[in-house]
Design a protein around this motif. Sequence first.
Motif, PDB file in Angstrom:
ATOM      1  N   VAL A  61       0.804  -1.399   0.026  1.00 33.65           N
ATOM      2  CA  VAL A  61       0.039  -0.088   0.017  1.00 33.65           C
ATOM      3  C   VAL A  61       0.879   1.272  -0.117  1.00 33.65           C
ATOM      4  CG1 VAL A  61      -2.203  -0.979   1.131  1.00 33.65           C
ATOM      5  CG2 VAL A  61      -0.334  -0.080   2.680  1.00 33.65           C
ATOM      6  N   ASP A  62       2.153   1.141   0.261  1.00 34.51           N
ATOM      7  CA  ASP A  62       2.950   2.366   0.081  1.00 34.51           C
ATOM      8  C   ASP A  62       3.598   2.783  -1.267  1.00 34.51           C
ATOM      9  OD1 ASP A  62       2.692   2.452   2.986  1.00 34.51           O
ATOM     10  OD2 ASP A  62       4.363   1.025   3.367  1.00 34.51           O
ATOM     11  N   ASN A  63       3.353   1.775  -2.014  1.00 41.16           N
ATOM     12  CA  ASN A  63       3.989   2.272  -3.483  1.00 41.16           C
ATOM     13  C   ASN A  63       3.109   3.209  -4.156  1.00 41.16           C
ATOM     14  OD1 ASN A  63       6.308   0.770  -3.552  1.00 41.16           O
ATOM     15  ND2 ASN A  63       5.248  -0.953  -4.779  1.00 41.16           N
ATOM     16  N   LYS A  64       3.580   4.018  -5.106  1.00 42.17           N
ATOM     17  CA  LYS A  64       2.737   5.054  -5.923  1.00 42.17           C
ATOM     18  C   LYS A  64       1.851   4.149  -6.676  1.00 42.17           C
ATOM     19  CE  LYS A  64       3.156   8.828  -8.593  1.00 42.17           C
ATOM     20  NZ  LYS A  64       2.091   9.611  -7.927  1.00 42.17           N
ATOM     21  N   VAL A  65       0.513   4.836  -6.714  1.00 42.71           N
ATOM     22  CA  VAL A  65      -0.556   3.960  -7.593  1.00 42.71           C
ATOM     23  C   VAL A  65      -0.530   4.534  -9.011  1.00 42.71           C
ATOM     24  CG1 VAL A  65      -2.909   3.381  -7.191  1.00 42.71           C
ATOM     25  CG2 VAL A  65      -1.760   4.495  -5.432  1.00 42.71           C
ATOM     26  N   ASP A  66      -0.512   3.496  -9.647  1.00 41.76           N
ATOM     27  CA  ASP A  66      -0.942   3.752 -11.232  1.00 41.76           C
ATOM     28  C   ASP A  66      -2.147   3.255 -11.627  1.00 41.76           C
ATOM     29  OD1 ASP A  66      -0.916   3.585 -13.866  1.00 41.76           O
ATOM     30  OD2 ASP A  66       0.781   1.877 -13.991  1.00 41.76           O
ATOM     31  N   PRO A  67      -3.104   4.165 -11.817  1.00 41.66           N
ATOM     32  CA  PRO A  67      -4.772   3.653 -11.848  1.00 41.66           C
ATOM     33  C   PRO A  67      -4.734   2.803 -13.063  1.00 41.66           C
ATOM     34  CG  PRO A  67      -4.370   6.095 -11.531  1.00 41.66           C
ATOM     35  CD  PRO A  67      -3.018   5.630 -11.578  1.00 41.66           C
ATOM     36  N   PHE A  68      -4.218   3.113 -14.204  1.00 41.14           N
ATOM     37  CA  PHE A  68      -4.205   2.256 -15.325  1.00 41.14           C
ATOM     38  C   PHE A  68      -3.828   0.962 -15.136  1.00 41.14           C
ATOM     39  CE2 PHE A  68      -3.629   0.393 -19.298  1.00 41.14           C
ATOM     40  CZ  PHE A  68      -4.860   0.731 -20.125  1.00 41.14           C
ATOM     41  N   GLY A  69      -2.454   0.994 -14.537  1.00 43.23           N
ATOM     42  CA  GLY A  69      -1.582  -0.336 -14.181  1.00 43.23           C
ATOM     43  C   GLY A  69      -2.657  -1.312 -13.379  1.00 43.23           C
ATOM     44  N   LEU A  70      -3.267  -0.811 -12.334  1.00 40.31           N
ATOM     45  CA  LEU A  70      -4.187  -1.743 -11.657  1.00 40.31           C
ATOM     46  C   LEU A  70      -5.045  -2.242 -12.189  1.00 40.31           C
ATOM     47  CD1 LEU A  70      -4.906   0.510  -8.278  1.00 40.31           C
ATOM     48  CD2 LEU A  70      -3.716  -1.538  -8.393  1.00 40.31           C
ATOM     49  N   VAL A  71      -5.514  -1.857 -13.203  1.00 43.40           N
ATOM     50  CA  VAL A  71      -6.739  -2.581 -14.041  1.00 43.40           C
ATOM     51  C   VAL A  71      -6.304  -3.118 -15.361  1.00 43.40           C
ATOM     52  CG1 VAL A  71      -8.409  -1.613 -12.794  1.00 43.40           C
ATOM     53  CG2 VAL A  71      -7.604  -0.468 -14.801  1.00 43.40           C
ATOM     54  N   ALA A  72      -4.931  -2.890 -15.721  1.00 44.74           N
ATOM     55  CA  ALA A  72      -4.473  -3.220 -17.011  1.00 44.74           C
ATOM     56  C   ALA A  72      -4.856  -4.494 -17.639  1.00 44.74           C
ATOM     57  CB  ALA A  72      -2.813  -3.232 -17.039  1.00 44.74           C
ATOM     58  N   GLU A  73      -5.037  -5.545 -16.881  1.00 47.85           N
ATOM     59  CA  GLU A  73      -5.365  -6.871 -17.575  1.00 47.85           C
ATOM     60  C   GLU A  73      -6.771  -6.863 -17.781  1.00 47.85           C
ATOM     61  OE1 GLU A  73      -3.847  -9.434 -18.530  1.00 47.85           O
ATOM     62  OE2 GLU A  73      -5.541 -10.381 -18.932  1.00 47.85           O
ATOM     63  N   GLU A  74      -7.587  -6.346 -16.958  1.00 45.31           N
ATOM     64  CA  GLU A  74      -9.085  -6.017 -17.079  1.00 45.31           C
ATOM     65  C   GLU A  74      -9.263  -5.371 -18.370  1.00 45.31           C
ATOM     66  OE1 GLU A  74     -11.822  -5.896 -13.211  1.00 45.31           O
ATOM     67  OE2 GLU A  74      -9.544  -5.121 -12.458  1.00 45.31           O
ATOM     68  N   MET A  75      -8.688  -4.088 -18.501  1.00 46.97           N
ATOM     69  CA  MET A  75      -8.752  -3.328 -19.678  1.00 46.97           C
ATOM     70  C   MET A  75      -8.151  -3.950 -20.959  1.00 46.97           C
ATOM     71  SD  MET A  75      -9.748  -0.436 -18.854  1.00 46.97           S
ATOM     72  CE  MET A  75      -9.272   0.743 -19.799  1.00 46.97           C
ATOM     73  N   ALA A  76      -7.547  -5.088 -21.076  1.00 46.41           N
ATOM     74  CA  ALA A  76      -7.149  -5.699 -22.063  1.00 46.41           C
ATOM     75  C   ALA A  76      -7.926  -6.618 -22.544  1.00 46.41           C
ATOM     76  CB  ALA A  76      -5.680  -6.529 -21.911  1.00 46.41           C
ATOM     77  N   GLN A  77      -8.758  -7.174 -21.634  1.00 44.59           N
ATOM     78  CA  GLN A  77      -9.905  -8.247 -21.595  1.00 44.59           C
ATOM     79  C   GLN A  77     -10.914  -7.388 -22.295  1.00 44.59           C
ATOM     80  OE1 GLN A  77     -10.902 -10.131 -18.166  1.00 44.59           O
ATOM     81  NE2 GLN A  77      -8.828 -11.054 -17.722  1.00 44.59           N
ATOM     82  N   LEU A  78     -11.324  -6.294 -21.756  1.00 43.57           N
ATOM     83  CA  LEU A  78     -12.267  -5.359 -22.130  1.00 43.57           C
ATOM     84  C   LEU A  78     -12.118  -5.008 -23.526  1.00 43.57           C
ATOM     85  CD1 LEU A  78     -14.402  -2.831 -20.105  1.00 43.57           C
ATOM     86  CD2 LEU A  78     -12.999  -1.661 -21.822  1.00 43.57           C
ATOM     87  N   GLY A  79     -10.967  -4.592 -23.860  1.00 43.49           N
ATOM     88  CA  GLY A  79     -10.702  -4.093 -25.450  1.00 43.49           C
ATOM     89  C   GLY A  79     -10.957  -5.355 -26.349  1.00 43.49           C
ATOM     90  N   ARG A  80     -10.767  -6.847 -25.992  1.00 42.21           N
ATOM     91  CA  ARG A  80     -11.015  -7.774 -26.679  1.00 42.21           C
ATOM     92  C   ARG A  80     -12.606  -8.170 -26.901  1.00 42.21           C
ATOM     93  NH1 ARG A  80      -6.156  -9.620 -24.234  1.00 42.21           N
ATOM     94  NH2 ARG A  80      -7.270 -10.669 -22.484  1.00 42.21           N
ATOM     95  N   ARG A  81     -13.091  -7.986 -25.579  1.00 42.31           N
ATOM     96  CA  ARG A  81     -14.771  -8.033 -25.788  1.00 42.31           C
ATOM     97  C   ARG A  81     -15.228  -7.024 -26.484  1.00 42.31           C
ATOM     98  NH1 ARG A  81     -14.202  -9.604 -20.482  1.00 42.31           N
ATOM     99  NH2 ARG A  81     -14.605  -7.288 -19.528  1.00 42.31           N
ATOM    100  N   LEU A  82     -14.916  -6.036 -26.616  1.00 43.02           N
ATOM    101  CA  LEU A  82     -15.670  -4.765 -27.263  1.00 43.02           C
ATOM    102  C   LEU A  82     -15.398  -4.933 -28.807  1.00 43.02           C
ATOM    103  CD1 LEU A  82     -14.597  -1.341 -25.364  1.00 43.02           C
ATOM    104  CD2 LEU A  82     -16.895  -2.201 -25.842  1.00 43.02           C
ATOM    105  N   ARG A  83     -14.234  -5.513 -29.233  1.00 45.29           N
ATOM    106  CA  ARG A  83     -13.808  -5.785 -30.490  1.00 45.29           C
ATOM    107  C   ARG A  83     -14.799  -7.032 -31.063  1.00 45.29           C
ATOM    108  NH1 ARG A  83      -8.751  -3.987 -29.304  1.00 45.29           N
ATOM    109  NH2 ARG A  83      -7.939  -6.060 -28.415  1.00 45.29           N
ATOM    110  N   ASP A  84     -15.155  -7.851 -30.097  1.00 38.20           N
ATOM    111  CA  ASP A  84     -16.129  -8.942 -30.629  1.00 38.20           C
ATOM    112  C   ASP A  84     -17.562  -8.509 -30.845  1.00 38.20           C
ATOM    113  OD1 ASP A  84     -14.003 -10.686 -30.534  1.00 38.20           O
ATOM    114  OD2 ASP A  84     -14.586 -11.764 -28.556  1.00 38.20           O
ATOM    115  N   MET A  85     -17.720  -7.313 -29.918  1.00 39.50           N
ATOM    116  CA  MET A  85     -19.085  -7.082 -29.558  1.00 39.50           C
ATOM    117  C   MET A  85     -19.672  -6.201 -30.726  1.00 39.50           C
ATOM    118  SD  MET A  85     -19.476  -6.104 -25.790  1.00 39.50           S
ATOM    119  CE  MET A  85     -20.928  -5.414 -25.675  1.00 39.50           C
ATOM    120  N   VAL A  86     -18.697  -5.615 -31.758  1.00 38.63           N
ATOM    121  CA  VAL A  86     -19.047  -4.562 -32.509  1.00 38.63           C
ATOM    122  C   VAL A  86     -18.648  -5.538 -33.969  1.00 38.63           C
ATOM    123  CG1 VAL A  86     -18.503  -2.456 -31.383  1.00 38.63           C
ATOM    124  CG2 VAL A  86     -16.662  -3.584 -32.642  1.00 38.63           C
TER     125      VAL A  86
END
Length: 402
Positions: A61-86
């Motif tokens: 909890v002492d490390n600097k927070v990287d908002p995107f890094g925290l959800v990077a894996e979920e974001m990659a999945q989301l990108g793939r699902r969005l490409r499927d959905m369109v």
Amino acid sequence: MAATVWRRALPRILSLSPTITATPAAIQSHPWAADCPRKLLPLAARWDSRRFVQLEPKIDVDNKVDPFGLVAEEMAQLGRRLRDMVAAEVPKLASAAEYFFKLGVEGKRFRPMVLLLMSSSLTMVLPSAAAAAATSDEKNWRHHKLAEITEMIHVASLLHDDVLDHADTRRGIASLNFIMGNKLAVLAGDFLLARAAFSLSTLQNDEVVGLMSKVLEHLVAGEVMQWTVDAEKSSSMDYYLQKTFYKTASLIANSCKCIAILAGHPKEVAALAFDYGRHLGLAYQLVDDLLDFTGTKASLGKPALSDLREGIATAPVLYALEEHPALQELIDRKFKDPGDVDSALKMVLASSGIRKTKELAREHASKAADAVAAFPPTASDKASLCRRALTELTEQVITRSK
Ligand code: FPP
Ligand code: MG
């Protein structure tokens, strides 16, 4: 009965620090135990502490927070699902609809990132009947769906916006209307809205459907408010902020609220999630409006001074007007006479318009951070970290240069 108790206990059990040893004494001394029904404590104690480590890895909890890094894996999945959905049957429609979902041109995907962080920030809940019925997987599935819906609505609104604004670039590449023409760009936007509507129906939550439908109405209302201003409204900061809420902040505010609702949080928490999104969205747009004056085509991915060229008076102009009344005439004729854009730019830069806009953005960013600080207490390291990331974003939004 035992299953119901376990389901209720689970969100709290998962929030235990991974270092805790699951003895009854340790559990009773843990912060969440204060309001935990006493009959659950022995059950929780039976949970093997090694499983806690597995379920919730230790986070520094002492490390600097990287908002995107925290959800990077979920974001990659989301990108793939969005490409499927369109994907669409009609080839021309498919290539138009997928245009802004292709790898490399997905944009910042700021909204899904906020929603995924909000999702992890709000896992701590005394479950309602609805949330108790949903497993953690179901909840994640719903939250991911909502993030996808939000991104599709956002991209649809941009496709339509570029047609209305006759824009030839977006995200540093040619706009879809420029490449494929207005008709296909409008229809691709409609198609994305259709897919988003279908996806929304799968959430089977009337309140969420209602809120997201309201967002669509707000987007349209905000756009129309922008080009139907009369002389009085064109210089009104209240009108400008209302329009800005409709055009930019309503989507993220209501989506954040939906995350809380879908996780079964009470209305007070849903209101805090809404406030976070509203203030963050307003701060984001205020900075966007000032970057239009201070940025370059290279840094913005679109021409600078585009608001003035489109005849729109944003916050820097409205503040500058207080010091340079001559601006009113230019605002009234939507900066259409030769030299108007340059004169307006000079007056804005010679005024405190940019500074005051930044101050207002800072106020909203700080109110967004206050909303997160008022979330119900959590003992979960992951939720704390994601809350820090949401707070960090309020800072990033006002210090960004693109
Ligand atoms: C960007 O505005 C545009 C929006 C935030 C929303 C536009 C809304 C519509 C066109 C209404 C239709 C809505 C749907 C859902 C299809 P901007 O021109 O100020 O920003 P820009 O510089 O990024 O173009
Ligand atoms: Mg535009």
